[in-house]
Motif scaffolding. Sequence first.
Motif, PDB file in Angstrom:
ATOM      1  N   LEU A 212       2.694  12.078   2.250  1.00  0.00           N
ATOM      2  CA  LEU A 212       4.160  12.786   2.340  1.00  0.00           C
ATOM      3  C   LEU A 212       5.180  12.006   1.904  1.00  0.00           C
ATOM      4  N   LEU A 213       5.241  10.640   1.935  1.00  0.00           N
ATOM      5  CA  LEU A 213       6.188   9.848   1.755  1.00  0.00           C
ATOM      6  C   LEU A 213       5.987   9.072   0.334  1.00  0.00           C
ATOM      7  N   GLY A 214       4.964   9.534  -0.516  1.00  0.00           N
ATOM      8  CA  GLY A 214       4.961   9.350  -1.829  1.00  0.00           C
ATOM      9  C   GLY A 214       3.643   8.320  -2.265  1.00  0.00           C
ATOM     10  N   ASP A 215       3.204   8.428  -3.457  1.00  0.00           N
ATOM     11  CA  ASP A 215       1.971   7.774  -3.735  1.00  0.00           C
ATOM     12  C   ASP A 215       1.925   6.214  -3.464  1.00  0.00           C
ATOM     13  N   ASN A 216       3.282   5.643  -3.913  1.00  0.00           N
ATOM     14  CA  ASN A 216       3.550   4.125  -3.762  1.00  0.00           C
ATOM     15  C   ASN A 216       3.272   3.772  -2.311  1.00  0.00           C
ATOM     16  N   TYR A 217       3.942   4.363  -1.170  1.00  0.00           N
ATOM     17  CA  TYR A 217       3.909   4.299   0.019  1.00  0.00           C
ATOM     18  C   TYR A 217       2.318   4.468   0.613  1.00  0.00           C
ATOM     19  N   ALA A 218       1.706   5.407   0.133  1.00  0.00           N
ATOM     20  CA  ALA A 218       0.390   5.558   0.467  1.00  0.00           C
ATOM     21  C   ALA A 218      -0.493   4.644  -0.125  1.00  0.00           C
ATOM     22  N   GLN A 219      -0.501   3.944  -1.203  1.00  0.00           N
ATOM     23  CA  GLN A 219      -1.028   2.995  -1.598  1.00  0.00           C
ATOM     24  C   GLN A 219      -0.694   1.579  -0.847  1.00  0.00           C
ATOM     25  N   SER A 220       0.497   1.441  -0.636  1.00  0.00           N
ATOM     26  CA  SER A 220       0.878   0.200   0.293  1.00  0.00           C
ATOM     27  C   SER A 220       0.171   0.061   1.564  1.00  0.00           C
ATOM     28  N   LEU A 221      -0.266   1.271   2.205  1.00  0.00           N
ATOM     29  CA  LEU A 221      -0.767   1.300   3.518  1.00  0.00           C
ATOM     30  C   LEU A 221      -2.574   1.427   3.334  1.00  0.00           C
ATOM     31  N   GLY A 222      -2.692   1.236   2.018  1.00  0.00           N
ATOM     32  CA  GLY A 222      -4.353   0.867   1.804  1.00  0.00           C
ATOM     33  C   GLY A 222      -5.031   2.104   1.743  1.00  0.00           C
ATOM     34  N   VAL A 223      -4.051   3.349   1.372  1.00  0.00           N
ATOM     35  CA  VAL A 223      -4.963   4.557   1.129  1.00  0.00           C
ATOM     36  C   VAL A 223      -5.411   4.719  -0.373  1.00  0.00           C
ATOM     37  N   ASN A 224      -6.735   5.095  -0.425  1.00  0.00           N
ATOM     38  CA  ASN A 224      -7.369   4.991  -1.832  1.00  0.00           C
ATOM     39  C   ASN A 224      -7.177   6.551  -2.306  1.00  0.00           C
ATOM     40  N   LEU A 225      -6.054   6.582  -3.128  1.00  0.00           N
ATOM     41  CA  LEU A 225      -5.528   7.939  -3.617  1.00  0.00           C
ATOM     42  C   LEU A 225      -6.699   8.739  -4.336  1.00  0.00           C
ATOM     43  N   LYS A 226      -7.451   8.073  -5.180  1.00  0.00           N
ATOM     44  CA  LYS A 226      -8.401   8.736  -5.974  1.00  0.00           C
ATOM     45  C   LYS A 226      -9.533   9.226  -5.095  1.00  0.00           C
ATOM     46  N   LYS A 227      -9.874   8.469  -3.946  1.00  0.00           N
ATOM     47  CA  LYS A 227     -10.871   9.017  -2.927  1.00  0.00           C
ATOM     48  C   LYS A 227     -10.196  10.076  -2.376  1.00  0.00           C
ATOM     49  N   LEU A 228      -9.022  10.045  -1.683  1.00  0.00           N
ATOM     50  CA  LEU A 228      -8.224  11.090  -1.208  1.00  0.00           C
ATOM     51  C   LEU A 228      -8.147  12.496  -2.089  1.00  0.00           C
ATOM     52  N   ARG A 229      -7.794  12.300  -3.194  1.00  0.00           N
ATOM     53  CA  ARG A 229      -7.925  13.436  -4.140  1.00  0.00           C
ATOM     54  C   ARG A 229      -9.399  14.131  -4.052  1.00  0.00           C
ATOM     55  N   TYR A 230     -10.148  13.415  -4.339  1.00  0.00           N
ATOM     56  CA  TYR A 230     -11.437  14.016  -4.274  1.00  0.00           C
ATOM     57  C   TYR A 230     -11.784  14.484  -2.949  1.00  0.00           C
ATOM     58  N   LEU A 231     -11.684  14.223  -2.057  1.00  0.00           N
ATOM     59  CA  LEU A 231     -11.985  14.802  -0.415  1.00  0.00           C
ATOM     60  C   LEU A 231     -11.205  16.227  -0.470  1.00  0.00           C
ATOM     61  N   VAL A 232     -10.027  16.131  -1.000  1.00  0.00           N
ATOM     62  CA  VAL A 232      -9.199  17.353  -0.945  1.00  0.00           C
ATOM     63  C   VAL A 232      -9.494  18.468  -1.811  1.00  0.00           C
ATOM     64  N   ILE A 233      -9.846  17.943  -2.947  1.00  0.00           N
ATOM     65  CA  ILE A 233     -10.377  18.814  -4.013  1.00  0.00           C
ATOM     66  C   ILE A 233     -11.634  19.706  -3.626  1.00  0.00           C
ATOM     67  N   VAL A 234     -12.634  18.716  -3.281  1.00  0.00           N
ATOM     68  CA  VAL A 234     -14.049  19.324  -2.845  1.00  0.00           C
ATOM     69  C   VAL A 234     -13.874  20.214  -1.582  1.00  0.00           C
TER      70      VAL A 234
END
Length: 327
Positions: A212-234
Amino acid sequence: MLGLSLILNISLGSVEIPFIETIRSALGQKIANGSWEYIIWNYRIPKAITAVLVGSGLALSGLLMQTLFRNPLAGPFVLGISSGASLGAAILIMGASAFSAYSSFQLLDNISLTVAASFGSTAVLLTMVVLASKLKDTMTLLIMGLMFGNISSAIVSVLSYFSSSEKLKQYIYWSFGSLGDLTWFQLCLLSSIVGIAICMSVFSIKGLNALLLGDNYAQSLGVNLKKLRYLVIVATGLLVGAITALSGPIAFIGIAVPHLARQIFDTTDHKILAPAVLVYGAILMLLCDTVAQLPNSASVLPINAVTSILGAPVVIWVLIRKKRMLF
């Protein structure tokens, strides 16, 4: 509130059954009228459970889409996901009539419909995610989603033109939406798919909050954006595909319930919103189905129409009362 809506939905229908007898039968007690018991257990209870699963699944998929695209107008229907599912079902139902060379191809059981609709919805959703990585303007993404919806509708129109009257009637009836045609086996299948998608969504809650606070902020917290998008898509593809295949395309719930939950709880925390949309989606679908079945009447209204007619004014009233939209 959910329990009350569930009891109300089971109690009312085309056949008038005393409220006390309905409660006794639902609790497993024997009642005097065997036909009442048959109606309750073979029609009303499966339909009520279907309403809970459909409402919860669509509401959750709407929440996932709105967060993934950070757009309050995002949802399965707006972004063309439901249209993709409908196209998959249309190809399976009417394709045999449209293309005579494959007229012997008959796979119209519910499992094949689920697979076809899931494939269609997931294909559109994957395309939208790819576009989201290329385009920064959210309005452009919405327009692209509408274009996918228009393309799907055009292909369905072509299939309808060449389809036999029997297949066309079958598709039109399916497109109205229905919660009362599922057997216990189909209900177990839908329950399993919705359950898997909900479990996948649970693992993405932390990442969604950071997103919700942006991709850069999510990545700084250690969030794997590729994995997250995969989970949401499936998860979204499974929910929308299975629900659309078994119950038809049902509008409004996916886009509106997340906003309703945000206004009521005054938060954007998905730890609160995820269970909230599951409950409110189920309640709203149960209430709409109760109205659609026209108690003490043999007529049944299309559930797709009732969800919008009854649900939209409720959300408009909540938004006006709060005077602001949380997102």
